[in-house]
Design an enzyme around this catalytic site. Structure first.
Site, PDB file in Angstrom:
ATOM      1  N   HIS A  60       0.842  -1.196   0.000  1.00  0.00           N
ATOM      2  CA  HIS A  60       0.000   0.000   0.000  1.00  0.00           C
ATOM      3  C   HIS A  60       0.876   1.244   0.000  1.00  0.00           C
ATOM      4  O   HIS A  60       2.100   1.161   0.120  1.00  0.00           O
ATOM      5  CB  HIS A  60      -0.983  -0.021   1.164  1.00  0.00           C
ATOM      6  CG  HIS A  60      -0.370   0.068   2.538  1.00  0.00           C
ATOM      7  ND1 HIS A  60       0.507  -0.860   3.026  1.00  0.00           N
ATOM      8  CD2 HIS A  60      -0.546   0.977   3.535  1.00  0.00           C
ATOM      9  CE1 HIS A  60       0.850  -0.528   4.263  1.00  0.00           C
ATOM     10  NE2 HIS A  60       0.233   0.589   4.592  1.00  0.00           N
ATOM     11  N   HIS A  62       1.279   3.820   2.038  1.00  0.00           N
ATOM     12  CA  HIS A  62       1.793   4.521   3.220  1.00  0.00           C
ATOM     13  C   HIS A  62       3.315   4.486   3.132  1.00  0.00           C
ATOM     14  O   HIS A  62       3.904   3.463   2.766  1.00  0.00           O
ATOM     15  CB  HIS A  62       1.306   3.866   4.515  1.00  0.00           C
ATOM     16  CG  HIS A  62      -0.109   4.245   4.868  1.00  0.00           C
ATOM     17  ND1 HIS A  62      -0.926   3.459   5.642  1.00  0.00           N
ATOM     18  CD2 HIS A  62      -0.840   5.345   4.521  1.00  0.00           C
ATOM     19  CE1 HIS A  62      -2.106   4.057   5.773  1.00  0.00           C
ATOM     20  NE2 HIS A  62      -2.081   5.198   5.094  1.00  0.00           N
ATOM     21  N   ASP A  64       5.871   4.178   4.974  1.00  0.00           N
ATOM     22  CA  ASP A  64       6.754   3.181   5.595  1.00  0.00           C
ATOM     23  C   ASP A  64       6.762   1.855   4.832  1.00  0.00           C
ATOM     24  O   ASP A  64       7.426   0.905   5.239  1.00  0.00           O
ATOM     25  CB  ASP A  64       6.412   2.975   7.086  1.00  0.00           C
ATOM     26  CG  ASP A  64       4.953   2.640   7.338  1.00  0.00           C
ATOM     27  OD1 ASP A  64       4.114   2.915   6.461  1.00  0.00           O
ATOM     28  OD2 ASP A  64       4.643   2.085   8.417  1.00  0.00           O
ATOM     29  N   HIS A  65       6.043   1.810   3.721  1.00  0.00           N
ATOM     30  CA  HIS A  65       6.029   0.578   2.907  1.00  0.00           C
ATOM     31  C   HIS A  65       6.599   0.783   1.504  1.00  0.00           C
ATOM     32  O   HIS A  65       6.788  -0.181   0.785  1.00  0.00           O
ATOM     33  CB  HIS A  65       4.609   0.003   2.831  1.00  0.00           C
ATOM     34  CG  HIS A  65       4.151  -0.493   4.163  1.00  0.00           C
ATOM     35  ND1 HIS A  65       4.121  -1.823   4.511  1.00  0.00           N
ATOM     36  CD2 HIS A  65       3.750   0.193   5.273  1.00  0.00           C
ATOM     37  CE1 HIS A  65       3.719  -1.948   5.767  1.00  0.00           C
ATOM     38  NE2 HIS A  65       3.482  -0.741   6.246  1.00  0.00           N
ATOM     39  N   HIS A 140      -7.435  -1.716   5.650  1.00  0.00           N
ATOM     40  CA  HIS A 140      -6.546  -0.697   6.214  1.00  0.00           C
ATOM     41  C   HIS A 140      -7.126   0.670   5.873  1.00  0.00           C
ATOM     42  O   HIS A 140      -8.197   0.761   5.270  1.00  0.00           O
ATOM     43  CB  HIS A 140      -5.137  -0.927   5.644  1.00  0.00           C
ATOM     44  CG  HIS A 140      -4.048  -0.202   6.358  1.00  0.00           C
ATOM     45  ND1 HIS A 140      -4.003  -0.067   7.724  1.00  0.00           N
ATOM     46  CD2 HIS A 140      -2.939   0.444   5.888  1.00  0.00           C
ATOM     47  CE1 HIS A 140      -2.917   0.617   8.052  1.00  0.00           C
ATOM     48  NE2 HIS A 140      -2.262   0.945   6.955  1.00  0.00           N
ATOM     49  N   ASP A 210      -0.408  -3.866   5.868  1.00  0.00           N
ATOM     50  CA  ASP A 210      -1.026  -3.574   7.154  1.00  0.00           C
ATOM     51  C   ASP A 210      -2.516  -3.932   7.099  1.00  0.00           C
ATOM     52  O   ASP A 210      -3.136  -3.790   6.047  1.00  0.00           O
ATOM     53  CB  ASP A 210      -0.921  -2.076   7.456  1.00  0.00           C
ATOM     54  CG  ASP A 210       0.508  -1.580   7.580  1.00  0.00           C
ATOM     55  OD1 ASP A 210       1.438  -2.382   7.491  1.00  0.00           O
ATOM     56  OD2 ASP A 210       0.700  -0.361   7.716  1.00  0.00           O
ATOM     57  N   HIS A 268       5.996  -5.503  12.063  1.00  0.00           N
ATOM     58  CA  HIS A 268       5.391  -4.171  11.932  1.00  0.00           C
ATOM     59  C   HIS A 268       5.098  -3.569  13.309  1.00  0.00           C
ATOM     60  O   HIS A 268       4.044  -2.975  13.540  1.00  0.00           O
ATOM     61  CB  HIS A 268       4.120  -4.222  11.070  1.00  0.00           C
ATOM     62  CG  HIS A 268       3.722  -2.869  10.534  1.00  0.00           C
ATOM     63  ND1 HIS A 268       2.766  -2.080  11.142  1.00  0.00           N
ATOM     64  CD2 HIS A 268       4.150  -2.160   9.473  1.00  0.00           C
ATOM     65  CE1 HIS A 268       2.619  -0.952  10.457  1.00  0.00           C
ATOM     66  NE2 HIS A 268       3.465  -0.985   9.437  1.00  0.00           N
TER      67      HIS A 268
HETATM   68 ZN    ZN Z   1      -0.202   1.474   6.571  1.00  0.00          ZN
END
Ligand code: ZN
Length: 301
Positions: A60, A62, A64-65, A140, A210, A268
């Site tokens: 996805h 976000h 941090d990914h 999510h 997530d 995570h």
């Molecule tokens: Zn996320």
């Protein structure tokens, strides 16, 4: 199959904690799953031959990914990469990456393909002679997919002693491995089951990050060899898990139990926790076979 964890924390990169990224090695094919900021440094730190990565799966959008993705794409150019690179990720990822490259008047000198995802049902997105990859729709705050990697059934294994005893010509070995009965030169037929052993059962690996607690995905994860499931929070912060659409360690364990997976890997983690022992403590009463993801750790699947 072998899984190496490059980063397993949520939110921001810190000196000793990196955001999500992992490499799955399936019979020497390397698949990169998520690409948080700093992933290329982690690839170097753990000596992953990253020129061998041909496929990158982004869950996805976000940061941090995937904030490490444009850096990795750019480094591949600087290293003179020529091999194709395929990126699988949510719709929009292509525009984001191309804008960054175009703004710097740069381009790759290797073929770069985007496979944008928008389906909300499980979907086969990759297949070769060894493996299939399907999306796992997750719940999510933005459109998110997990991924399940399944090995294909291998060929049967030759029982070489029996094959030799039966005097079968070497030119038939391929057919025997494919499951056929064969004749020797005297015309005697030998049953395949007498000439072969069963192959290793195919392995599977599922990545779920997530996501809020999502029992809908259990049927897709059923009897999976290894499941990585996010466990951002402990029970004391279950209210945060609910509002941010993440899972607790206990919820991850529940999914593993319901799906009857072989091994659950937790990861995570929120960086608010100084020790990870409580993640195991809260998950273990629900599901026994658990490991913690740790940076640099390699799991045999
Ligand atoms: Zn996320």
């Amino acid at each position: 199959m072998e899984l190496t964890i490059l980063g397993c924390y949520s939110a921001t990169p810190r000196i000793h904690t990196n955001p999500t990224a992992q490499v799955l090695n399936i019979r020497n094919h390397l698949f990169l799953i998520d690409c948080g900021e700093g992933t290329q440094i982690q690839l170097r730190r753990y000596k992953v031959k990253f020129s061998r990565i041909r496929h990158i799966f982004i869950s996805h959008l976000h940061g941090d990914h995937y904030f490490g993705l444009v850096g990795l794409i750019s480094t591949f150019t600087l290293l003179g990469r020529e091999a194709e690179l395929h990126i699988y990720g949510p719709k929009g990822i292509k525009d984001i990456i191309l804008l960054q490259l175009k703004s710097g008047k740069t381009w790759t000198n290797y073929p770069l393909y985007f496979h944008e995802l928008e389906t909300k049902e499980p979907h086969l997105i990759f297949e070769d002679d060894k493996v299939t990859v399907e999306t796992i729709p997750l719940k999510h705050r933005v459109y998110t997919n997990g991924f399940i990697f399944k090995e294909k059934e291998s060929e049967r294994k030759l029982n070489i002693a029996e094959v030799k005893k039966a005097n079968i010509d070497v030119s038939y070995y391929r057919k025997i491995k494919q499951g056929f009965d064969v004749e020797n030169e005297k015309g005697k037929t030998f049953s395949n089951k007498d000439l072969t052993f069963d192959p290793e059962p195919p392995k599977s690996y599922a990545f779920c990050s997530d996501t809020a607690y999502n029992p809908d995905c259990v049927s897709q994860l059923k009897n999976c060899t290894t499941l990585y499931h996010e466990s951002t929070f402990l029970n004391e912060h279950s209210h945060l898990a609910e509002t941010t659409k993440h899972s607790t360690a206990a919820q991850a364990a529940n999914i593993a139990k319901e799906a009857n997976v072989g091994l659950l890997i937790l990861g995570h983690y929120s960086t608010r926790y100084t020790s990870l022992d409580l993640f195991i403590e809260e998950a273990k009463p629900i599901f026994k076979n658990i490991e913690l993801a740790e940076e640099g750790k390699t799991f045999s699947i």
